[in-house]
Design a protein around this motif. Structure first.
Motif, PDB file in Angstrom:
ATOM      1  N   ARG A  33       1.028  -1.235  -0.023  1.00 38.58           N
ATOM      2  CA  ARG A  33      -0.192  -0.228  -0.029  1.00 38.58           C
ATOM      3  C   ARG A  33       0.896   1.212   0.088  1.00 38.58           C
ATOM      4  O   ARG A  33       0.548   2.254  -0.573  1.00 38.58           O
ATOM      5  N   ASN A  40      -0.619   7.952   2.754  1.00 43.69           N
ATOM      6  CA  ASN A  40      -2.044   7.692   3.241  1.00 43.69           C
ATOM      7  C   ASN A  40      -2.336   7.419   4.748  1.00 43.69           C
ATOM      8  O   ASN A  40      -1.409   7.141   5.279  1.00 43.69           O
ATOM      9  N   TYR A  42      -4.560   6.147   7.811  1.00 42.92           N
ATOM     10  CA  TYR A  42      -5.324   5.026   8.317  1.00 42.92           C
ATOM     11  C   TYR A  42      -5.910   4.905   9.747  1.00 42.92           C
ATOM     12  O   TYR A  42      -5.183   5.682  10.714  1.00 42.92           O
ATOM     13  N   ASP A  58      -8.465  -1.223   6.477  1.00 45.08           N
ATOM     14  CA  ASP A  58      -7.636  -1.237   5.429  1.00 45.08           C
ATOM     15  C   ASP A  58      -9.046  -1.535   4.286  1.00 45.08           C
ATOM     16  O   ASP A  58      -9.448  -2.659   4.233  1.00 45.08           O
ATOM     17  N   GLU A  59      -9.201  -0.675   3.574  1.00 42.38           N
ATOM     18  CA  GLU A  59     -10.163  -0.857   2.491  1.00 42.38           C
ATOM     19  C   GLU A  59     -11.453  -1.166   2.881  1.00 42.38           C
ATOM     20  O   GLU A  59     -12.185  -1.932   2.487  1.00 42.38           O
TER      21      GLU A  59
END
Length: 191
Positions: A33, A40, A42, A58-59
């Motif tokens: 990632r 990014n 998280y 995560d996603e």
């Protein structure tokens, strides 16, 4: 346990993973990632009673992420914070001791140099802005001296935290150019 009692925070993904309380969490999926999406952020949930693993969103799915250092399994956030505070206190004491050693070494060197210069009739060369920049560039990094060594630090939370930019202040000169650190001249003006 992290779902019911966990603490949710947001962390930025770095090349070495995600950190919570300076404990590093990382795996192959996060590494991939990072390569695709540098920077990014998280959502992370961690259990304050066990820093050995956390969860990352995560996603759209929460998944477990183990601490890189397995010794954190079963370590509570409270105990880890106390240990880190003890290390900071010890580091501050060690830095103060290092400062004393540096001053003792300086005094010994200064005495020897002064004696040698007086014996040989030598004086140090002149100082200018370039020489000052060169000497400052070579001085020991991250050693702080308090004006009053007996006084407590002004900011105990920041003790031991380097504050320099890490950028060089001026280019170094090559050996042999004028303005060298150890260059001296005789009182009669000759090198």
């Amino acid at each position: 346990m992290r779902i019911a009692f966990g603490v949710e925070v947001e962390r930025k993904l770095a090349k070495d993973g995600i950190r919570v309380m300076n404990v590093r969490y990382h795996d192959v999926v996060l590494a991939q990632r990072f390569v695709r999406n540098i920077g990014n952020c998280y959502k992370v949930r961690f259990d304050p009673t066990n820093l050995g693993a956390s969860e990352i969103l995560d996603e759209g799915t929460w998944r477990e992420l183990k601490a890189v250092d397995g010794r954190f399994e079963g370590v509570s956030a409270t105990h880890w914070a106390r240990a880190a505070a003890a290390v900071r206190r010890e580091r501050a004491r060690t830095e103060e001791e290092a400062a004393e050693v540096i001053w003792a070494a300086y005094s010994a060197i200064d005495q020897k140099n002064t004696s040698a210069r007086l014996e040989r009739g030598l004086i140090e060369d002149r100082w200018d802005a370039d020489r000052l920049a060169q000497v400052e560039d070579r001085l020991t990094a991250f050693i702080r001296f308090r004006e009053d060594p007996e006084a407590p630090p002004s900011d105990p939370l920041a003790m031991g935290i380097p504050t320099g930019t890490g950028e060089r202040q001026s280019p170094r000169r090559n050996r042999g150019e004028t303005g060298g650190i150890g260059r001296i001249e005789r009182e009669d003006g000759h090198d």
